[in-house]
Design a protein around this motif. Structure first.
Motif, PDB file in Angstrom:
ATOM      1  N   LEU A   1      39.212  21.628 -11.056  1.00 32.14           N
ATOM      2  CA  LEU A   1      39.373  20.164 -11.069  1.00 32.14           C
ATOM      3  C   LEU A   1      39.919  19.630  -9.742  1.00 32.14           C
ATOM      4  N   SER A   2      40.369  20.545  -8.873  1.00 34.54           N
ATOM      5  CA  SER A   2      41.131  20.072  -7.705  1.00 34.54           C
ATOM      6  C   SER A   2      40.316  19.133  -6.811  1.00 34.54           C
ATOM      7  N   GLU A   3      38.993  19.294  -6.778  1.00 38.20           N
ATOM      8  CA  GLU A   3      38.164  18.439  -5.921  1.00 38.20           C
ATOM      9  C   GLU A   3      37.662  17.193  -6.644  1.00 38.20           C
ATOM     10  N   ILE A   4      37.763  17.193  -7.991  1.00 35.75           N
ATOM     11  CA  ILE A   4      37.125  16.081  -8.727  1.00 35.75           C
ATOM     12  C   ILE A   4      38.119  15.211  -9.503  1.00 35.75           C
ATOM     13  N   ALA A   5      39.402  15.648  -9.539  1.00 33.97           N
ATOM     14  CA  ALA A   5      40.385  14.883 -10.313  1.00 33.97           C
ATOM     15  C   ALA A   5      41.514  14.391  -9.422  1.00 33.97           C
ATOM     16  N   THR A   6      42.095  13.270  -9.796  1.00 37.15           N
ATOM     17  CA  THR A   6      43.279  12.784  -9.092  1.00 37.15           C
ATOM     18  C   THR A   6      44.209  12.120 -10.102  1.00 37.15           C
TER      19      THR A   6
END
Ligand code: BTX
Length: 327
Positions: free
Chosen positions: A224-229
């Motif tokens: 998720l690190s690239e797609i979630a904030t």
């Protein structure tokens, strides 16, 4: 409201001030000894309350915990959020809300948890919901609308969350059809609407909301690190989750009442104004077909309109929509 809630409400109404035991006992309609006992209970719940002889009680710090008492104190709504089930750890708030709704829980009931071990998204996809970092909640509503109009409630919810995010944090967000809230190109919130209906009548909807409020980057797993904030990553500030939920409840009730009385038009306008999807090139996968085109807007019912290369307009009711580099 129970006595704890009345005391919390009084503290909220007089931030940083002492309130005498006598005043609290009158407001609560109980003895000063009973007030003292409830203050002790609040302390056990993590509240830091200063007690000074002759001055009374003053709230120093409230814990960042989602309790029913906190959410209901100072919540000026008629229905939304007026019944709250707050849990520490659950598999998912969705089945609990379905159970409560089936047993007759009133419209506006909220089921929320600090942590979900099996949080879910659409089509059985997982929803990552670690402890204390987000707002993981399910809202029960019972709108008297025809079943084909129920997807509009997802759009209404997304519009309401986006507005609440702007008001509470100032973070600019966009709505991605049908159910995601994005900051830039990353997902900060997802909405999952589940319907319970009989023949042509809606019994209830359970609207699940998963919002990454205070997550830091290391809270997200690799995938998720690239797609979630989270709102905290975007704004640099911690979100007061109770304030956020209260403001969401007020905004939702206002928008929902307007929708029930006057229809979908206002939601449509606001959705289009803050849309991530409109103008983008998308590939659409429905049960029966797959095509590409440009998302051009919503129709009056909330259906996504996509124009393909040949200029043919497609109505997308329910589908997986993937975003392509713009052509
Ligand atoms: P969705 O199917 O659109 O999104 C699920 C996808 O989003 C996952 O496959 C993954 O790629 C990504 N994802 C998973 N967790 C997160 C996260 N924390 N932040 C950003 N992206 C993530 C969206 O479904 C609807 C989610 C609703 C969640 C709420 S929480 C309260 C209620 N209880 C419950 O079990 N679900 C709802």
């Amino acid at each position: 409201m129970n006595i704890k809630q009345v005391i919390l409400q009084a503290f909220r109404d007089h931030p940083g001030e002492f309130i005498s035991g006598e005043d609290l006992s009158q407001t609560c309609g109980c003895s000063r000894t009973a007030v003292w006992k409830h203050i002790e209970e609040l302390r056990k719940d993590g509240y830091e309350v200063e007690a000074v002889r002759k001055s009374g009680y003053r709230l120093i710090v409230a814990p960042d915990r989602l309790s029913a008492a906190e959410i209901m104190a100072g919540l000026h709504t008629a229905r939304i959020g007026q019944n709250v089930f707050a849990h520490d750890e659950v598999v998912s708030t969705q089945p609990l809300a379905h159970e409560a709704a089936a047993k007759g829980a009133p419209e506006g009931t909220l089921v929320l948890a600090e942590q979900q071990t099996g949080g879910r998204g659409r089509l059985g996809r997982p929803w990552h919901s670690p402890k204390g970092t987000g707002i993981w909640m399910s809202l029960i509503v019972r709108p008297a609308i025809p079943i084909p109009k129920t997807p509009q409630m997802t759009l209404l919810t997304a519009v309401t969350i986006a507005r609440t995010i702007r008001e509470e944090t100032g973070v600019p967000v966009k709505i991605k059809w049908p159910n995601d809230i994005f900051c830039g190109d990353k997902k900060v919130c997802g909405v999952l609407t589940e319907l319970n209906a009989e023949s042509d009548r809606v019994n209830y909807l359970v609207i699940g909301i998963g919002l990454n409020a205070n997550s830091v980057q290391s809270d997200f797993p690799e995938e998720l690190s690239e797609i979630a904030t989270s709102l905290r990553i975007e704004s640099g500030d911690e979100v007061k989750r109770v304030d956020f939920i209260q403001q969401f409840c007020r905004n939702f009730e206002e928008e929902y009442d307007h929708f029930l009385q006057h229809g979908f038009q206002r939601v449509k306008q606001e959705w289009e104004k803050h849309s991530y999807s409109i103008g983008r090139w998308v590939s659409v996968q429905t049960i029966s077909q797959m095509f590409e085109g440009r998302a051009v807007g919503l129709d009056d019912e909330g259906v996504l309109m996509v124009e393909d290369r040949a200029g043919i307009m497609h109505k997308v009711y329910s589908a997986d929509v993937n975003y392509r580099a713009n052509e």
